[in-house]
Design a protein around this motif. Structure first.
Motif, PDB file in Angstrom:
ATOM      1  N   ASN A 294      -1.397   8.934 -44.806  1.00  0.00           N
ATOM      2  CA  ASN A 294      -2.767   8.239 -45.893  1.00  0.00           C
ATOM      3  C   ASN A 294      -2.141   6.513 -44.848  1.00  0.00           C
ATOM      4  OD1 ASN A 294      -5.350   8.354 -46.540  1.00  0.00           O
ATOM      5  ND2 ASN A 294      -4.610   7.963 -48.329  1.00  0.00           N
ATOM      6  N   LYS A 295      -1.433   6.619 -44.833  1.00  0.00           N
ATOM      7  CA  LYS A 295      -1.374   4.409 -45.136  1.00  0.00           C
ATOM      8  C   LYS A 295      -1.576   3.745 -43.592  1.00  0.00           C
ATOM      9  CE  LYS A 295       2.516   4.361 -41.732  1.00  0.00           C
ATOM     10  NZ  LYS A 295       4.694   3.387 -41.330  1.00  0.00           N
ATOM     11  N   ALA A 296      -2.859   4.921 -42.597  1.00  0.00           N
ATOM     12  CA  ALA A 296      -3.875   3.887 -42.444  1.00  0.00           C
ATOM     13  C   ALA A 296      -4.462   3.044 -43.370  1.00  0.00           C
ATOM     14  CB  ALA A 296      -3.567   4.279 -40.686  1.00  0.00           C
ATOM     15  N   ARG A 297      -5.245   4.118 -44.206  1.00  0.00           N
ATOM     16  CA  ARG A 297      -5.943   3.211 -44.770  1.00  0.00           C
ATOM     17  C   ARG A 297      -5.941   3.366 -45.963  1.00  0.00           C
ATOM     18  NH1 ARG A 297      -9.749   7.189 -48.505  1.00  0.00           N
ATOM     19  NH2 ARG A 297      -7.383   8.622 -48.547  1.00  0.00           N
ATOM     20  N   ARG A 298      -4.635   3.556 -46.535  1.00  0.00           N
ATOM     21  CA  ARG A 298      -4.258   2.766 -47.730  1.00  0.00           C
ATOM     22  C   ARG A 298      -2.834   2.259 -47.850  1.00  0.00           C
ATOM     23  NH1 ARG A 298      -7.501   6.501 -51.391  1.00  0.00           N
ATOM     24  NH2 ARG A 298      -8.817   5.466 -52.035  1.00  0.00           N
ATOM     25  N   PRO A 299      -2.874   0.904 -47.125  1.00  0.00           N
ATOM     26  CA  PRO A 299      -1.032   0.872 -46.379  1.00  0.00           C
ATOM     27  C   PRO A 299      -0.372  -0.422 -47.775  1.00  0.00           C
ATOM     28  CG  PRO A 299      -2.696  -0.778 -45.628  1.00  0.00           C
ATOM     29  CD  PRO A 299      -3.306   0.033 -46.824  1.00  0.00           C
ATOM     30  N   PHE A 300      -0.850   0.011 -48.295  1.00  0.00           N
ATOM     31  CA  PHE A 300       0.226  -1.555 -49.940  1.00  0.00           C
ATOM     32  C   PHE A 300       0.504  -0.109 -51.392  1.00  0.00           C
ATOM     33  CE2 PHE A 300      -3.083  -3.801 -47.763  1.00  0.00           C
ATOM     34  CZ  PHE A 300      -1.940  -5.195 -47.312  1.00  0.00           C
ATOM     35  N   LEU A 301       1.456  -0.349 -51.574  1.00  0.00           N
ATOM     36  CA  LEU A 301       2.430   0.205 -52.934  1.00  0.00           C
ATOM     37  C   LEU A 301       1.867  -0.454 -53.883  1.00  0.00           C
ATOM     38  CD1 LEU A 301       4.257   3.518 -51.261  1.00  0.00           C
ATOM     39  CD2 LEU A 301       2.111   3.369 -51.347  1.00  0.00           C
ATOM     40  N   GLN A 302       2.233   0.008 -54.975  1.00  0.00           N
ATOM     41  CA  GLN A 302       2.321  -0.130 -56.258  1.00  0.00           C
ATOM     42  C   GLN A 302       2.653  -0.161 -56.939  1.00  0.00           C
ATOM     43  OE1 GLN A 302      -0.908  -1.227 -59.297  1.00  0.00           O
ATOM     44  NE2 GLN A 302      -0.658  -3.045 -59.748  1.00  0.00           N
ATOM     45  N   TYR A 303       4.442  -0.825 -57.568  1.00  0.00           N
ATOM     46  CA  TYR A 303       5.010  -0.778 -59.085  1.00  0.00           C
ATOM     47  C   TYR A 303       4.431  -0.414 -59.708  1.00  0.00           C
ATOM     48  CZ  TYR A 303       9.737   1.020 -60.501  1.00  0.00           C
ATOM     49  OH  TYR A 303      10.958   1.648 -61.306  1.00  0.00           O
ATOM     50  N   ARG A 304       4.689   1.089 -60.755  1.00  0.00           N
ATOM     51  CA  ARG A 304       3.958   1.283 -61.796  1.00  0.00           C
ATOM     52  C   ARG A 304       5.025   2.387 -62.991  1.00  0.00           C
ATOM     53  NH1 ARG A 304      -0.313  -1.202 -62.867  1.00  0.00           N
ATOM     54  NH2 ARG A 304      -1.355   0.909 -64.250  1.00  0.00           N
ATOM     55  N   THR A 305       4.815   1.350 -64.212  1.00  0.00           N
ATOM     56  CA  THR A 305       5.967   2.506 -64.875  1.00  0.00           C
ATOM     57  C   THR A 305       4.666   3.251 -65.567  1.00  0.00           C
ATOM     58  OG1 THR A 305       5.598   0.357 -66.468  1.00  0.00           O
ATOM     59  CG2 THR A 305       7.276   0.220 -65.091  1.00  0.00           C
ATOM     60  N   ALA A 306       5.428   4.061 -66.675  1.00  0.00           N
ATOM     61  CA  ALA A 306       4.939   5.119 -68.067  1.00  0.00           C
ATOM     62  C   ALA A 306       4.651   4.326 -69.029  1.00  0.00           C
ATOM     63  CB  ALA A 306       5.597   6.223 -68.189  1.00  0.00           C
ATOM     64  N   GLY A 307       4.222   2.738 -69.001  1.00  0.00           N
ATOM     65  CA  GLY A 307       4.123   1.794 -69.897  1.00  0.00           C
ATOM     66  C   GLY A 307       4.245   2.236 -71.331  1.00  0.00           C
ATOM     67  N   ASP A 308       5.464   2.714 -71.649  1.00  0.00           N
ATOM     68  CA  ASP A 308       6.138   2.790 -72.869  1.00  0.00           C
ATOM     69  C   ASP A 308       7.321   2.648 -73.541  1.00  0.00           C
ATOM     70  OD1 ASP A 308       8.478   4.617 -72.324  1.00  0.00           O
ATOM     71  OD2 ASP A 308       6.951   6.330 -72.362  1.00  0.00           O
ATOM     72  N   ALA A 309       7.406   2.259 -74.534  1.00  0.00           N
ATOM     73  CA  ALA A 309       9.368   1.980 -74.721  1.00  0.00           C
ATOM     74  C   ALA A 309       9.900   2.183 -74.411  1.00  0.00           C
ATOM     75  CB  ALA A 309       8.607   1.409 -76.430  1.00  0.00           C
ATOM     76  N   ARG A 310      10.027   3.843 -74.128  1.00  0.00           N
ATOM     77  CA  ARG A 310      11.456   4.274 -73.414  1.00  0.00           C
ATOM     78  C   ARG A 310      11.020   2.904 -71.982  1.00  0.00           C
ATOM     79  NH1 ARG A 310       9.713   9.861 -72.978  1.00  0.00           N
ATOM     80  NH2 ARG A 310      11.301   9.814 -71.570  1.00  0.00           N
ATOM     81  N   VAL A 311      10.399   2.531 -71.410  1.00  0.00           N
ATOM     82  CA  VAL A 311      10.925   2.212 -69.841  1.00  0.00           C
ATOM     83  C   VAL A 311      12.020   1.427 -69.887  1.00  0.00           C
ATOM     84  CG1 VAL A 311       9.559   0.455 -68.437  1.00  0.00           C
ATOM     85  CG2 VAL A 311       8.221   2.663 -69.017  1.00  0.00           C
ATOM     86  N   ARG A 312      12.684   1.414 -69.236  1.00  0.00           N
ATOM     87  CA  ARG A 312      13.772   0.638 -69.104  1.00  0.00           C
ATOM     88  C   ARG A 312      13.481  -1.363 -68.486  1.00  0.00           C
ATOM     89  NH1 ARG A 312      15.135   5.599 -66.098  1.00  0.00           N
ATOM     90  NH2 ARG A 312      17.359   5.454 -66.464  1.00  0.00           N
ATOM     91  N   PRO A 313      13.671  -2.055 -68.685  1.00  0.00           N
ATOM     92  CA  PRO A 313      13.741  -3.652 -69.132  1.00  0.00           C
ATOM     93  C   PRO A 313      13.566  -3.946 -67.462  1.00  0.00           C
ATOM     94  CG  PRO A 313      15.374  -3.443 -70.294  1.00  0.00           C
ATOM     95  CD  PRO A 313      15.023  -2.159 -69.813  1.00  0.00           C
ATOM     96  N   MET A 314      14.248  -3.396 -66.781  1.00  0.00           N
ATOM     97  CA  MET A 314      14.323  -3.931 -65.560  1.00  0.00           C
ATOM     98  C   MET A 314      13.123  -3.581 -64.802  1.00  0.00           C
ATOM     99  SD  MET A 314      16.747  -5.974 -64.568  1.00  0.00           S
ATOM    100  CE  MET A 314      16.405  -6.026 -63.091  1.00  0.00           C
ATOM    101  N   HIS A 315      12.753  -1.999 -64.845  1.00  0.00           N
ATOM    102  CA  HIS A 315      11.789  -1.342 -64.487  1.00  0.00           C
ATOM    103  C   HIS A 315      10.404  -2.434 -64.722  1.00  0.00           C
ATOM    104  CE1 HIS A 315      14.006   2.281 -63.765  1.00  0.00           C
ATOM    105  NE2 HIS A 315      15.054   1.220 -63.182  1.00  0.00           N
ATOM    106  N   ARG A 316      10.240  -2.686 -65.719  1.00  0.00           N
ATOM    107  CA  ARG A 316       9.251  -3.174 -66.668  1.00  0.00           C
ATOM    108  C   ARG A 316       9.072  -4.761 -65.660  1.00  0.00           C
ATOM    109  NH1 ARG A 316      10.737  -2.951 -71.915  1.00  0.00           N
ATOM    110  NH2 ARG A 316       9.880  -1.454 -72.112  1.00  0.00           N
ATOM    111  N   MET A 317       9.488  -5.123 -65.262  1.00  0.00           N
ATOM    112  CA  MET A 317       9.980  -6.235 -64.868  1.00  0.00           C
ATOM    113  C   MET A 317       9.237  -6.074 -63.394  1.00  0.00           C
ATOM    114  SD  MET A 317      13.263  -8.327 -65.497  1.00  0.00           S
ATOM    115  CE  MET A 317      13.470  -9.598 -64.146  1.00  0.00           C
TER     116      MET A 317
END
Length: 410
Positions: A119-142
């Motif tokens: 599907n990348k011809a239609r949506r060629p960009f990706l955004q990194y997303r975390t679970a958004g809670d306190a268990r997320v690793r600090p680097m992943h949150r960055m």
């Protein structure tokens, strides 16, 4: 609306294909296999019985197909453990959680990558997303919120999951989505790495900061293009580690993957278009021999590939009734013959390497001729420029060849 990852419990065809298609293999430790190898090989740390591994794999595939929970998987796991009398490390709850959650997450994200590519011809960009809670690793949150084109090098190492228990994911966007949300592509990402050191002080790997050892690869690429994914991982390592990784990466199951993929590549060629297929990687013995005996040769890559324009010519079908012609079965299993060699020589005239596989045919020694550091569409590699055979005495001619590694035997 941007595409979202389907949660566990929902049948997901690509995820099932990913997990079901892996080859079971016995291992002693969690790091016996290189990270990208897990895209095609299924293993459970400490499970040294392949049948046991296959049964656990089947339980996970059934869970994906039927949307069952970890509770049912634990029942299946208990039955398998009892069946084979397996004594494993760790408490049951922790061990089953690690096996279930990491394999489910990896399978879903691998299947997701296939969808994103389609599907990348239609949506060629990706955004990194975390679970958004306190268990997320600090680097992943960055990394949360970073946006890059789907083909950006960032996703080769940072596409989730990025560690044990990682719950991160990605979201796909079109240019219109970015404009509507007032979002922009992030600045080029500077990857910082760290060395992985054992308790004995041995350096065994190098990974990006924030990513667990063994997880610094894109699970989707490792499934869809396993040779390229492993090649990228090896190329990113310092020279002393490249051969060591290849030694453990090309396990028996992964060797079958290389063989099968080469056969498919060879069969599919109708009209050469400049494509190449990786058939193997130089091991530590070969790399060390080149460094020791040919210090003037700078190896820019340790991957070995075949060009589509050469593949149908390699077996020597143009040499009618010649004893040098590789039998079809030999040609089809080129990756295995490259891996299982008895000697490596230097052709003094051409500067090419001559890899001599084990065994022989027509009372002659087979030979694989490599040209180093060639540019192809998949990047730098040593390319196989010819296959043939020669008498042991001819290859033993010290005026024409220099023996770098091994010994010549009939």
């Amino acid at each position: 609306m941007p595409d979202l990852v389907k949660p566990f419990g929902v049948q997901f065809g690509q995820a099932i294909d990913n997990l079901k298609g892996k080859l079971p293999e016995a291992t002693m430790k969690w790091d016996d296999l290189a990270g990208p190898v897990h895209g095609k090989v299924f293993a459970i740390a400490g499970a040294t019985n392949t049948d046991l591994v296959a049964d656990i794999q089947k339980s996970l595939v059934d869970a994906l197909k039927n949307g069952t929970t970890i509770t049912q998987f634990r029942k299946d796991f208990d039955a398998t453990v009892q069946k084979y009398g397996w004594t494993y490390r760790g408490k049951r709850g922790w061990r089953t959680s690690v096996i279930f959650n990491n394999n489910m997450r990896s399978a879903h994200m691998a299947g997701r990558w296939e969808q994103l590519q389609a599907n990348k011809a239609r949506r060629p960009f990706l955004q990194y997303r975390t679970a958004g809670d306190a268990r997320v690793r600090p680097m992943h949150r960055m990394w949360n919120g970073l946006i890059f084109p789907i083909d950006d090098a960032f996703w080769q190492t940072h596409y989730p999951p990025n560690g044990w228990g990682c719950r991160c994911t990605v979201r796909a966007y079109s240019q219109a989505d970015l404009d509507d949300g007032n979002l922009q592509v992030s600045e080029p990402f500077q990857v910082k790495t760290r060395e992985v050191v054992t308790r004995d002080g041995e350096i065994t790997d190098r990974v990006p900061v924030g990513i667990d050892p063994g997880w610094d690869h894109n699970v989707g690429q490792s499934w869809i293009a396993p040779e390229l994914a492993l090649g990228q991982k090896i190329a990113a390592l310092p020279k002393p580690l490249q051969g060591l990784l290849a030694d453990k990466a090309v396990s028996p199951a992964y060797q079958k993957v290389l063989n099968d993929n080469f056969k498919a590549f060879k069969t599919a060629i109708k009209q050469p278009v400049g494509q190449a297929q990786i058939v193997g990687f130089m091991d530590s013995g070969m790399i060390n021999a080149i460094a020791e005996k040919l210090p003037e040769v700078e190896l820019q890559t340790t991957s070995v590939s075949v060009l589509d324009s050469k593949t149908n010519h390699l077996a020597g079908r143009h040499k009618v009734n010649s004893p040098q012609v590789w039998p079809e079965e030999w040609a089809n299993n080129l990756p295995e013959h490259f891996r299982n060699y008895q000697a490596v020589l230097l052709d003094k005239k051409s500067g090419n390497l001559i890899v001599v596989p084990q065994d022989s045919f027509n009372t002659m020694l087979p030979k694989i001729v490599l040209r180093l550091n060639q540019r192809t569409k998949i990047g730098l590699s040593a390319t196989v420029v010819s296959l043939g055979a020669a008498a042991a005495g001819d290859l033993g001619n010290a005026d024409a060849y220099e023996l770098l590694l091994g010994a010549l035997t009939k």
